[in-house]
Design an enzyme around this catalytic site. Structure first.
Site, PDB file in Angstrom:
ATOM      1  N   GLY A 188      48.189  36.097  52.858  1.00 43.26           N
ATOM      2  CA  GLY A 188      48.827  35.392  51.742  1.00 43.26           C
ATOM      3  C   GLY A 188      47.708  34.845  50.881  1.00 43.26           C
ATOM      4  N   THR A 189      47.222  35.681  50.000  1.00 42.70           N
ATOM      5  CA  THR A 189      45.994  35.307  49.279  1.00 42.70           C
ATOM      6  C   THR A 189      46.239  34.261  48.195  1.00 42.70           C
ATOM      7  OG1 THR A 189      46.291  37.341  48.020  1.00 42.70           O
ATOM      8  CG2 THR A 189      44.654  37.356  49.793  1.00 42.70           C
TER       9      THR A 189
ATOM     10  N   ARG B 105      31.295  57.678  22.178  1.00 39.77           N
ATOM     11  CA  ARG B 105      31.644  56.974  23.426  1.00 39.77           C
ATOM     12  C   ARG B 105      33.107  57.259  23.746  1.00 39.77           C
ATOM     13  NH1 ARG B 105      31.168  50.942  20.746  1.00 39.77           N
ATOM     14  NH2 ARG B 105      32.633  51.338  19.061  1.00 39.77           N
TER      15      ARG B 105
ATOM     16  N   LYS C  25      23.599  53.589  25.277  1.00 39.04           N
ATOM     17  CA  LYS C  25      23.424  54.174  23.950  1.00 39.04           C
ATOM     18  C   LYS C  25      22.275  55.183  23.950  1.00 39.04           C
ATOM     19  CE  LYS C  25      23.656  51.395  20.264  1.00 39.04           C
ATOM     20  NZ  LYS C  25      24.628  51.896  19.273  1.00 39.04           N
TER      21      LYS C  25
ATOM     22  N   HIS D 199      57.559  27.757  40.042  1.00 44.91           N
ATOM     23  CA  HIS D 199      58.856  28.328  40.391  1.00 44.91           C
ATOM     24  C   HIS D 199      59.296  29.350  39.350  1.00 44.91           C
ATOM     25  CE1 HIS D 199      63.314  28.314  40.336  1.00 44.91           C
ATOM     26  NE2 HIS D 199      63.127  28.432  41.643  1.00 44.91           N
TER      27      HIS D 199
ATOM     28  N   TYR E  59      48.255  48.277  54.137  1.00 43.46           N
ATOM     29  CA  TYR E  59      49.070  48.328  52.928  1.00 43.46           C
ATOM     30  C   TYR E  59      48.788  47.134  52.027  1.00 43.46           C
ATOM     31  CZ  TYR E  59      52.051  44.751  55.029  1.00 43.46           C
ATOM     32  OH  TYR E  59      52.509  43.577  55.570  1.00 43.46           O
TER      33      TYR E  59
ATOM     34  N   CYS F 188      50.103  40.197  50.842  1.00 39.41           N
ATOM     35  CA  CYS F 188      51.341  39.978  50.101  1.00 39.41           C
ATOM     36  C   CYS F 188      51.162  38.920  49.018  1.00 39.41           C
ATOM     37  CB  CYS F 188      52.487  39.626  51.042  1.00 39.41           C
ATOM     38  SG  CYS F 188      52.208  38.087  51.929  1.00 39.41           S
TER      39      CYS F 188
ATOM     40  N   SER G 288      49.576  39.491  57.544  1.00 36.38           N
ATOM     41  CA  SER G 288      49.730  39.733  56.118  1.00 36.38           C
ATOM     42  C   SER G 288      48.982  38.604  55.401  1.00 36.38           C
ATOM     43  CB  SER G 288      51.207  39.728  55.733  1.00 36.38           C
ATOM     44  OG  SER G 288      51.325  39.910  54.342  1.00 36.38           O
TER      45      SER G 288
ATOM     46  N   ARG H 136      17.902  48.906  17.724  1.00 39.91           N
ATOM     47  CA  ARG H 136      19.133  48.412  18.349  1.00 39.91           C
ATOM     48  C   ARG H 136      18.908  48.175  19.843  1.00 39.91           C
ATOM     49  NH1 ARG H 136      21.390  52.665  14.977  1.00 39.91           N
ATOM     50  NH2 ARG H 136      23.080  51.871  13.640  1.00 39.91           N
TER      51      ARG H 136
ATOM     52  N   GLU I  76      47.058  32.721  55.689  1.00 43.29           N
ATOM     53  CA  GLU I  76      46.962  32.103  54.368  1.00 43.29           C
ATOM     54  C   GLU I  76      46.277  30.749  54.443  1.00 43.29           C
ATOM     55  OE1 GLU I  76      50.963  31.293  52.872  1.00 43.29           O
ATOM     56  OE2 GLU I  76      51.720  31.236  54.925  1.00 43.29           O
TER      57      GLU I  76
ATOM     58  N   GLY J  80      26.960  40.113  23.844  1.00 48.26           N
ATOM     59  CA  GLY J  80      26.190  38.880  23.652  1.00 48.26           C
ATOM     60  C   GLY J  80      24.787  39.130  23.121  1.00 48.26           C
TER      61      GLY J  80
ATOM     62  N   MET K  44      21.462  41.297  20.937  1.00 47.28           N
ATOM     63  CA  MET K  44      20.987  41.367  19.558  1.00 47.28           C
ATOM     64  C   MET K  44      21.782  42.322  18.678  1.00 47.28           C
ATOM     65  SD  MET K  44      17.202  42.193  18.108  1.00 47.28           S
ATOM     66  CE  MET K  44      17.602  43.850  17.562  1.00 47.28           C
TER      67      MET K  44
END
Lengths: 905, 905
Positions: A795-796, A371, A27, A485, A880, A860, A793, A98, A774, A107, A109
């Site tokens: 697998g996260t 803004r 600001k 699923h 990728y 993936c 690959s 302010r 994974e 959060g 003032m």
């Protein structure tokens, strides 16, 4: 004066600049910048974030000592510019105080307005404004705000109301009036007295009469607000460091409520909904900022054009409009002209659509804030491309302007905005697959065609429900998470799905569902918003998005500026084609298990599972082979020329067995064994923690014949297509390896089978053998795994489950609480946890490439379509990312942004 | 001759030594060493392991070229020493050819004996030995062995028998005789002819007549045997590198079957069963080595004393004994005297009990092998301590001689050896908790007292069965792994348990179990061996181990040489005392959940779980508080002065709810709610993957009141005991953290509660707050976790489950296959996977200590009592290991060994 702690601004001058956000907060930096480009801003000054940090270490007395000289000089500057005097009883300078941190922080003032008023100066303001009521109302508001924000006059418990509000209510009751505005000057004076008494009583101190005491109180209160629990939790969630601190902005007050020549309003330089290049906004004459949004009075439009459109929509006659709701353009033409010039200047300066706050005091325009404006996905795309065509920004900047996740809005049907506002919300679940859908309730998959448009409602879905899911317009489940699923299948199909709506109690026998005691029957209409997880009663109108030219241009820009490829997770030729249309360059994950359910195949699958020996399994697999081959032919054809990563069978076998006794009996009859035998076999397959059980390559290593069949289907399909001129590039992916030996064993089976097929067919195709990473152990031992694997690959999904020890299907018991309490900043299943899981991804990539420098690495998991995660994937050097078809555009933009950001760094 | 590839030995000289095992293999090095210390060994030579590696690279022709000169010289040396000539027809040198790697490798080539024989030299041998049959039988055996081992004359399929055996059978049938020994010289000649024909037919080549061709064939066959599938799998399982290669030992033949002045035998320098310092063994006159073990003839004892004892046991009269089974001491007193001197010399030289093989040829003693003898746990302890007293070895060496796992045999009752030999094995399960137990079958926990001694048989146990498990002598389950409820609880109690015996089908209604169709009723006697997992029918006699003074001495040595502390995992004062008696220095893991089941507490626990709000939960927890406090008082008292690590509630709440409808109805009545409500609540608690669900600190963070109650109980107990002079050192452990925020939140609750109790009691105690590291993410972020934690305890059970993605309860579907196929070398739940999980442990320790250099680090998974894992814990610098009470002695020895080994390095 070695350290400068206060930066003044006003009257076209400023000591700060827009690029000093770290020191002055967002600001403060913008207020300075507006001054510098000649936008009228009430004069004031900003106390730096560094001072806040010093305050935290040194305390109030020390910081006041350090700031005193500079703040006094800055106040003098404001006095000079406003021709007033701070603390003076006749001509007082009143200011707002302010907070303003580097990043927006709700959060912290609230604002304190009208600071500098006291029992003496209120008379001066009354005289100066010639308006007793204005003066005393301002004073009353100040005491109330200051008491609340600075002196901590909070309700004593959650059940009680604010102490000042209680006094207000008492006075109004005594006077027999309803509205604050019905109180007269004497009432306001009494309120001030009562407010001050309450302060004395609750805090033990008199309300400060000294303007300077008020100012230092407010400044340190802003500093203190940096360390409230709310602010800390917010920072924890947003990842904002505690060390940043907040700046304090002190600014001369201006008033939009000083008479009919005053006004206040908000405006956007372009349409935030559609993106149209039309200046628009709302204002009120003789009002304060909060009145515009409070909804007590009907706000008026800024432009005449906007006003005419508004009147038409509202059914207001032209006579009434001109009389009661004139536009600013008509009511204050001079001010409007000035505002229009200012908005043009601001947008051009910031090169983005601006959201402005302004006040007109006695005919003089003041800008209070500017803004970058929030906007819809459609507006985001249109504004960026318009600005590109207007040569305001270049193609890279267009991409950086895209909030990638918002593109989702453009790809799925959405509820009509008006329709949804009046719809009745029944329940909430997880936003499992985006889009909007309305339909009639069915509770059984095989009845999905019972009505023209249906919503399939189940406690949870199983693979047996697949065909019904294809038919239904949307899917709603009472249980299951974002990888249940229902969720996974729906996302794959691009079909709307809400999962895990725990409030639903489904009674299959009676064909009803109950929510909070209310009953919804089969055939009743309901509506799902798969992007928010909300479930509505009745049929809600949806609108189909229009993928116009701008969207396409942005995709072209993305291609131009991307390093990583974007692939898709697709299990069917249809999905593959959809994704290819969205720009996918290959398939990163083709799950073979879904193919096991279609048509009559499930019977052969079950026959394989229920066989007691290898010969029985082989006989059943032989029946499956032609189907699998056909599946792969279809997918290879759809992805002609691109790589297709096929994951070998992954889920535990119990997912394929029949669950109802009737189906089990069918199975028994068909296989010529007893129902009891079928049941025993099924119960043998049951697992306590199926997620960590007999699945993935553990299947292929205990039943090598499954891997053989799948490999044969893949290689035969590729060779068959070669004859037709289609280029298939299969990448065979072994799931769930944790030891290099598991991969070696699968690799041997695959290569032997492929060689056999090559010999039989007298022809060859190129293919790769790689693995999912994974399991944490696989990431840790990636250097060894890469000795065998030709690609990785990540697998996260599973990697996140195992690294955190969270079952995604069960985490709904604690994840929401964790997010609420700030233990987790984001859901790690939505946004990749870079701090923890990310270590495994980075380690896995580096160690893999240590062994094989040119190892192809991708992702993936669901994170492959989440922008922050995509950026992370770029940063660790992946080749990728792969994601569901409808997230391909998002991933493409995110990948481009990640690449552009590196250049900017 | 830059590289020496052949090392000769014979007649008291040798080019090798015992410390050249890497180059000469274990057997070769020992053969050399025996020569050097004057033990009579048939002369010969060893071809190095390096030559094997060269062979693998260069092939046969090249290696023969490289070896030729050296081997010919070495053969000449043997010829000279034996006064024979290799390949000579009149006085041929015959040799044995054996493989011998660094480590014993049963997967490799068998021995070839009598090499050097052919159609000419067989006559020479016949003449020389004056024994036609001996000569032709030797020749027949050679052709058979060489054909099998070198020429690959294997059966054509698994169903068929060995081709040579088939010919033998045919000839014997034609002759109408049963035994090989019934064949005469002509038959043997025919066999040689037929064998050679078979070789020609199957291999296409004539059987080699040239002794040299035979030798090179055998040498390269040994090299080839290094790379058979069997050898590879064995190496993979044992972690032996492929690069080691095997040595080849060629040695002059000696014969124990040349007449009544010849013999062959095996002997031990001390008693391998009891450890007594008594020379003992068996031999046969006029026999070959394999005859002693084949069991066709009854072997005779070496010493007279042994012979007398044997006769008494067998009921053989002294007359018969002297006549038919005289000892070597009596039959060949001169040879015996020489052998006795040799055994003394060997034991003294190797400083350990030796297992010898010897042959007497025509009155002349030859040693063929010496090696450290295998022994029972009791013998291991006695021999080590005897040798210490005899001043042969020092205290460190005593410790290094202990195979720590074998101490287990000394701590639990064991089946009487004779009794178990004749017992009927019914089934096998997992060796879930060691020891032996016989008792009458009961199927319900509350009927465990129905008979005097019972075995509780369940499909699986649940916490509701706890009291019954305390009463029963042993526990047998049909389902569940090594960490199933039954297994964990039984190990904690030191009670015998066999889990997951899949062959059991239990019918609770009929009160029977079926195994392979046979029925066992309630009240029937069965016996369990919890150390092997075997289940026997009937009552099998057990013997109680005697922890004599030697055991205690070894424990003292362990204390003297240990760096790490050893703690115990104990949940009750009784277990704590047992463990303290075994030398535990504190508790590393006190699980609080087991306390939740005892007596009437479970009702309060269920009340807490079924409460719909915090107030209800608090009311139930208030009831539990006094019980918990009492539990902790008991445990602190038992561990007076030692640290006690208490883990806050860990298991998912559904483990505590009633499972039968009757119990659910009770609960409903008690709580004044409907059965349906109870059922709904219970079904809400169900999880798909409970292992990764709502448990651990996720409970304490969603229901902070649980943590508050447990902290209060711990702190109040410690303060109460302080008044009695008992020193309690509580270490409060937060389970299952994955993020530092989870620990922060629990830490805040614990510290606030403790401060509150301190204020209430007007007294304080010291305590620590730390955490389990059992989630991969916690290990990865250990530097941050250590900012809050005062100690780490690695929960390697769960860490292994999550790092591998294996549910221990479900892994029985694939782990056995993985072990069998060599995908895993050991069960990672038994032996810590240092390569993968170990990375997380090491990383976690290092990162934690990076933040807090003096961070206390321990392990409390089951691996804390497994010797190899204990060594690993020492190597990463842990402060302590913790294990179940009965494994404390094992861990103490393992910890001392680990420390001593570091000095040796």
């Amino acid at each position: 004066m070695a350290v400068k702690r206060v930066y003044t601004f006003g009257n076209g001058k400023a000591e700060g600049r827009v690029d000093m956000k770290n020191l002055l907060g967002g600001k403060g930096a913008n207020l300075a910048e507006m001054n510098l480009i000649g936008v009228p801003v009430p004069p004031g000054f900003t106390i730096t974030t560094d001072a806040c940090i010093e305050y935290n270490k040194l305390g109030k007395d020390a910081i006041v000592d350090l700031l005193k000289a500079e703040v006094e000089a800055a106040v003098k500057n404001v006095e000079a510019l406003t021709n007033t005097s701070f603390g003076d009883k006749n001509n007082p300078l009143l200011v707002s105080v302010r907070s303003g941190a580097r990043a927006s922080m709700p959060g912290m003032m609230d604002t304190v307005l009208n600071l500098g008023l006291n029992d003496d100066s209120v008379a001066g303001i009354a005289a100066k404004s010639n308006n007793d009521r204005f003066a005393w109302d301002s004073y009353r508001r100040f005491v109330q705000m200051y008491g609340d924000v600075v002196l901590g006059m909070k309700p004593e418990s959650k059940e009680e109301i604010d102490p000042f509000e209680r006094i207000m209510e008492e006075v109004k009751e005594r006077k027999g009036v309803d509205l604050d505005t019905d109180l007269d000057v004497e009432d306001l004076k009494e309120l001030v007295t009562l407010f001050k008494l309450a302060v004395k009583e609750q805090t033990g101190h008199d309300f400060p009469e000294s303007a300077w005491e008020q100012l230092w109180g407010a400044v340190t209160a802003v500093f203190d607000s940096w360390n409230t629990d709310r602010a800390k939790i917010y920072r924890r969630m947003e990842g904002i460091p505690d060390e940043w601190g907040t700046a304090v902005n002190v600014q001369a007050m201006v008033y939009g409520n000083m008479g009919d020549n005053s006004a206040t309003g908000v405006a956007f330089t372009r349409d935030a909904g559609t993106g149209e290049n039309i200046f628009n906004g709302e204002y009120l004459i003789n009002a304060q900022g909060e009145d515009v949004v409070a909804g007590i009075r009907t706000p008026q439009q800024i432009t005449k054009e906007g006003s005419l459109r508004w009147a038409e929509l509202q059914g207001v006659t032209e006579e009434d409009r001109v009389d009661m709701y004139p536009s600013l353009e008509e009511a204050m033409p001079k001010v409007y002209k000035e505002l229009d010039a200012v908005q043009k200047k601001l947008e051009h300066h910031y090169k983005d659509m601006q959201d402005l706050e302004f006040t007109v005091q006695d005919g003089k325009l003041w800008l209070l804030q500017t803004r970058n404006g929030k906007r819809t996905g459609a507006a985001m795309v249109k504004i960026a491309m318009d600005m590109y065509r207007e040569k305001i920004i270049d193609d890279k900047m267009v991409l950086m302007r895209i909030e990638a996740n918002k593109l989702d809005e453009l790809l799925h049907p959405v509820f009509d905005l008006d329709a949804i506002t009046s719809a009745q919300e029944l329940a909430r679940g997880l936003p499992a697959s985006p889009g909007a859908a309305s339909g009639q309730i069915v509770f059984f998959a095989d009845e999905a065609k019972k009505y023209p448009v249906t919503i399939l409602v189940r406690t949870e879905t199983s693979p047996e429900d697949l065909e019904g899911m294809v038919v239904a317009k949307g899917i709603l489940t009472a249980r299951g998470g974002m990888t249940s699923h229902a969720a996974v299948v729906a996302r794959g199909m691009g079909k709307c799905c809400v999962s895990g709506a725990g409030a639903l109690k489904i009674d299959y026998k009676e064909r009803v569902m109950r929510i909070d005691g209310k009953v919804y029957k089969e055939g009743d209409w309901i509506s799902l918003n798969g992007s928010t997880g909300k479930v509505y009663g009745g049929s809600v109108k949806t609108t189909q998005p229009d993928l116009d030219g701008d969207f396409g241009h942005i995709m072209d820009f993305a291609t131009k500026h991307t390093r990583m490829n974007v692939r898709t997770n697709a299990d069917t030729p249809k999905d593959a084609r959809v994704a290819r249309d969205f720009g996918a360059q290959g398939i990163g994950l083709c799950r073979t298990e879904h193919m096991f359910f279609e048509g009559g195949r499930i019977k052969s699958v079950r026959e394989m599972i229920l066989s007691s020996d290898e010969n029985g399994r082989r006989a059943a697999l032989d029946k499956l082979l032609p189907y699998q081959r056909e599946d792969f032919e279809g997918i290879f054809e759809a992805m002609d020329g691109y790589s297709v990563t096929i994951r070998l069978l992954d889920p535990p076998l119990h997912e394929f067995v029949p669950h109802t006794e009737a189906a089990q009996q069918d199975m028994a009859t068909e296989m010529g064994i007893s129902l009891a035998e079928v049941k025993t076999k099924i119960s043998d397959l049951e697992e306590i923690n199926p997620m960590l059980g007999h699945r993935g390559c553990r299947l292929g290593n205990t039943y090598p014949e499954i891997t053989e069949m799948q490999t044969r289907a893949i290689i035969e399909a590729a060779i068959n297509l070669k004859k037709k001129g289609v280029i298939a590039k299969p990448e065979i992916m072994v799931p769930l390896i944790g030891t290099v030996e598991e991969l070696k064993m699968q690799n041997d089976i695959i290569r032997k089978t492929a060689d056999l097929v090559f010999a039989e067919k007298g022809d060859k195709v190129d293919y790769l053998v790689g693995t999912m990473i994974e399991i944490p152990r696989a990431a840790l031992l990636a250097d060894k795994v890469a000795e065998v694997a030709e690609f990785f690959s990540f697998g996260t999904n599973d990697l996140t489950q195992m690294a955190f020890g969270y079952s995604r299907d069960d985490a709904n018991k604690f994840l929401p609480v964790y997010l609420e309490k700030g233990i987790l900043k984001t859901d790690p299943f939505q946004v990749l946890d870079q701090e923890g899981v990310g270590q495994l991804v980075e380690m896995g990539t580096q160690r893999g490439r240590f062994t094989k420098p040119d190892l192809k690495v991708g992702i993936c998991g669901e994170h492959g379509g989440e922008p922050k995660s995509v950026e992370f994937c770029d940063s660790v050097g992946m080749n990728y990312v792969s994601c569901s078809p409808f997230r391909v555009p998002i991933a493409r933009v995110a990948a481009a942004q990640a690449n552009i950001k590196k250049d900017l760094k």
